[in-house]
Design a protein around this motif. Sequence first.
Motif, PDB file in Angstrom:
ATOM      1  N   HIS A 106       0.762  -1.198  -0.014  1.00 33.51           N
ATOM      2  CA  HIS A 106      -0.002   0.115  -0.034  1.00 33.51           C
ATOM      3  C   HIS A 106       0.889   1.317  -0.072  1.00 33.51           C
ATOM      4  N   ILE A 107       1.064   1.886  -1.221  1.00 35.02           N
ATOM      5  CA  ILE A 107       1.569   3.245  -1.292  1.00 35.02           C
ATOM      6  C   ILE A 107       0.922   3.880  -2.169  1.00 35.02           C
ATOM      7  N   HIS A 108       1.084   5.306  -2.163  1.00 36.33           N
ATOM      8  CA  HIS A 108       0.585   6.227  -3.188  1.00 36.33           C
ATOM      9  C   HIS A 108       1.654   6.985  -3.819  1.00 36.33           C
ATOM     10  N   ILE A 109       1.680   6.941  -5.177  1.00 36.62           N
ATOM     11  CA  ILE A 109       2.589   7.760  -5.844  1.00 36.62           C
ATOM     12  C   ILE A 109       2.076   8.564  -6.994  1.00 36.62           C
ATOM     13  N   PHE A 110       2.521   9.968  -7.154  1.00 35.58           N
ATOM     14  CA  PHE A 110       1.897  10.928  -8.035  1.00 35.58           C
ATOM     15  C   PHE A 110       2.891  11.876  -8.354  1.00 35.58           C
ATOM     16  N   PRO A 111       2.847  12.355  -9.528  1.00 35.87           N
ATOM     17  CA  PRO A 111       3.875  13.440  -9.720  1.00 35.87           C
ATOM     18  C   PRO A 111       3.353  14.866  -9.550  1.00 35.87           C
ATOM     19  N   SER A 112       4.468  15.808  -9.519  1.00 37.29           N
ATOM     20  CA  SER A 112       3.952  17.014  -9.024  1.00 37.29           C
ATOM     21  C   SER A 112       3.171  17.863  -9.983  1.00 37.29           C
ATOM     22  N   SER A 113       3.437  17.243 -11.157  1.00 38.59           N
ATOM     23  CA  SER A 113       2.566  18.095 -12.327  1.00 38.59           C
ATOM     24  C   SER A 113       1.124  17.707 -12.388  1.00 38.59           C
ATOM     25  N   GLU A 114       0.718  16.759 -11.265  1.00 36.27           N
ATOM     26  CA  GLU A 114      -0.614  16.329 -11.426  1.00 36.27           C
ATOM     27  C   GLU A 114      -1.152  16.452  -9.778  1.00 36.27           C
ATOM     28  N   ALA A 115      -0.306  17.303  -9.084  1.00 34.02           N
ATOM     29  CA  ALA A 115      -0.978  17.458  -7.678  1.00 34.02           C
ATOM     30  C   ALA A 115      -1.978  18.232  -7.568  1.00 34.02           C
ATOM     31  N   SER A 116      -2.302  19.041  -8.600  1.00 34.10           N
ATOM     32  CA  SER A 116      -3.692  19.738  -8.394  1.00 34.10           C
ATOM     33  C   SER A 116      -4.844  19.004  -8.515  1.00 34.10           C
ATOM     34  N   THR A 117      -4.723  17.707  -8.962  1.00 31.87           N
ATOM     35  CA  THR A 117      -6.061  16.615  -9.196  1.00 31.87           C
ATOM     36  C   THR A 117      -6.164  15.860  -7.735  1.00 31.87           C
ATOM     37  N   LEU A 118      -5.530  16.336  -6.957  1.00 33.79           N
ATOM     38  CA  LEU A 118      -5.346  15.673  -5.449  1.00 33.79           C
ATOM     39  C   LEU A 118      -6.222  16.632  -4.584  1.00 33.79           C
ATOM     40  N   PRO A 119      -7.484  16.840  -4.278  1.00 34.72           N
ATOM     41  CA  PRO A 119      -7.978  17.830  -3.462  1.00 34.72           C
ATOM     42  C   PRO A 119      -7.598  17.638  -2.146  1.00 34.72           C
ATOM     43  N   TRP A 120      -7.276  16.481  -1.339  1.00 34.63           N
ATOM     44  CA  TRP A 120      -6.711  16.581  -0.169  1.00 34.63           C
ATOM     45  C   TRP A 120      -5.417  16.906  -0.030  1.00 34.63           C
ATOM     46  N   LEU A 121      -4.574  17.064  -1.122  1.00 33.53           N
ATOM     47  CA  LEU A 121      -3.213  17.396  -0.815  1.00 33.53           C
ATOM     48  C   LEU A 121      -3.061  19.268  -0.841  1.00 33.53           C
ATOM     49  N   THR A 122      -3.444  19.591   0.596  1.00 34.31           N
ATOM     50  CA  THR A 122      -3.222  20.991   0.723  1.00 34.31           C
ATOM     51  C   THR A 122      -1.855  21.496   0.872  1.00 34.31           C
ATOM     52  N   ALA A 123      -1.492  22.719   0.924  1.00 35.26           N
ATOM     53  CA  ALA A 123      -0.301  23.372   0.787  1.00 35.26           C
ATOM     54  C   ALA A 123       0.494  22.995   2.072  1.00 35.26           C
ATOM     55  N   GLU A 124      -0.427  22.918   3.393  1.00 35.55           N
ATOM     56  CA  GLU A 124       0.178  22.762   4.775  1.00 35.55           C
ATOM     57  C   GLU A 124       0.726  21.478   5.051  1.00 35.55           C
ATOM     58  N   LEU A 125       0.375  20.447   4.123  1.00 40.05           N
ATOM     59  CA  LEU A 125       0.860  19.075   4.370  1.00 40.05           C
ATOM     60  C   LEU A 125       2.459  19.056   4.248  1.00 40.05           C
ATOM     61  N   PRO A 126       3.065  18.173   4.811  1.00 38.83           N
ATOM     62  CA  PRO A 126       4.306  17.876   4.562  1.00 38.83           C
ATOM     63  C   PRO A 126       4.678  17.050   3.188  1.00 38.83           C
ATOM     64  N   VAL A 127       3.516  16.396   3.014  1.00 34.30           N
ATOM     65  CA  VAL A 127       3.425  15.723   1.740  1.00 34.30           C
ATOM     66  C   VAL A 127       3.163  16.224   0.506  1.00 34.30           C
ATOM     67  N   ALA A 128       3.041  17.848   0.733  1.00 28.22           N
ATOM     68  CA  ALA A 128       2.465  18.551  -0.376  1.00 28.22           C
ATOM     69  C   ALA A 128       3.585  18.714  -1.468  1.00 28.22           C
ATOM     70  N   ARG A 129       3.845  17.766  -2.061  1.00 26.34           N
ATOM     71  CA  ARG A 129       5.285  17.770  -2.998  1.00 26.34           C
ATOM     72  C   ARG A 129       4.932  16.140  -3.748  1.00 26.34           C
ATOM     73  N   GLN A 130       5.871  16.161  -4.750  1.00 27.65           N
ATOM     74  CA  GLN A 130       5.847  14.843  -5.716  1.00 27.65           C
ATOM     75  C   GLN A 130       6.077  13.726  -4.577  1.00 27.65           C
TER      76      GLN A 130
END
Length: 350
Positions: free
Chosen positions: A11-35
């Motif tokens: 169970h892991i999650h991978i995503f590129p920074s170029s598509e981070a805007s499609t993740l509504p939960w990935l807010t800027a204040e989260l430490p994982v708000a990056r690639q």
Amino acid sequence: MAAENIIIDSHIHIFPSSEASTLPWLTAELPVARQSSVDEFKTATSSSSKTLQGFIAIEAGRENGSSKDWTAPLQEISFFRRVITGEPRDGEGHSAADKDLCLGIVPWAPVNLGPAQLEKYLAKAEEEAGPETWSKVKGFRYLLQDQPNGTALEGEFIEGLKLLGRKGFVFDVGVDHHRRGRTQLDELVEMIDRAHDGVEKEEDKVVFVLNHLCKPDITIVNYTTDPSFIAWRTAMFTLSKCKRTYMKLSGLFAEMTDKVRTWSADDIFASIIPWLAVVIAAFGPSRIMFATDWPVCTIGVDDANADDKDADNAWVKWRKVVEKVCDMAGLNEEDQKMVWAGTAREAYHL
């Protein structure tokens, strides 16, 4: 853990920074708000590089417009395709050499829309994936933890689950007992019963893989008498009676207090023994699989220890906790192999 044990992180999650805007939960204040890339995962797991066979990539909660807009979920499948076929775009954090690390994928699917719409989505997903990537689609997830009560029991949802079973796909289950209460557990038990009801062939019954111990409240002190713990424990033994149900040993960092997350693996293990013991007793090693929920597991762990070069990162710390689980349970070599990789292979048909 025996040195020869192969590890699959299921169970892991991978995503590129170029598509981070499609993740509504990935807010800027989260430490994982990056690639969150394969390269970063390889860095986090470098101490186990000789035994880590690979991972299963789970959908990361792409925006789907209440299941009506499939653009971002299909875009995620396209990204998985680039990982699996070894055809990265610049800056995505993976290379052609990494293609074999991705052993399987579990994309999102609109199970709530029922079998007719689900069939249409699966056809689009297969087209987007292409033959090589589609062969690695082992199941689907529709995250239930944030959905209204009753969602999992609606007729269309149950028929959608039955469709997945007939097609040989697993359904990954994400519920949250800690924040949503006993109702989510009660509905989960009933959902599984109803999804299997009337299905004559055993092989057509959908396999359920439960995520993160169903997210129990591990901040409880008097767990022997606490109603929440008792309800969770009862649900675990009830769920385990279904032989087509598996459990991921993962996700507990997110349920801990900020302070506990910074503790050593030894101290964390000691603090969560009651929950670990229940799961081992209920499901046994043949239906429990190692998983980390990386990079979500790093929140409050890696950032808290950023200045301590000797501190274990979250992935390593959780691996050590699971090693202690195996020791606590007195698992023999074969049973340990099941926890670290064998159960994942069996449940997901890797």
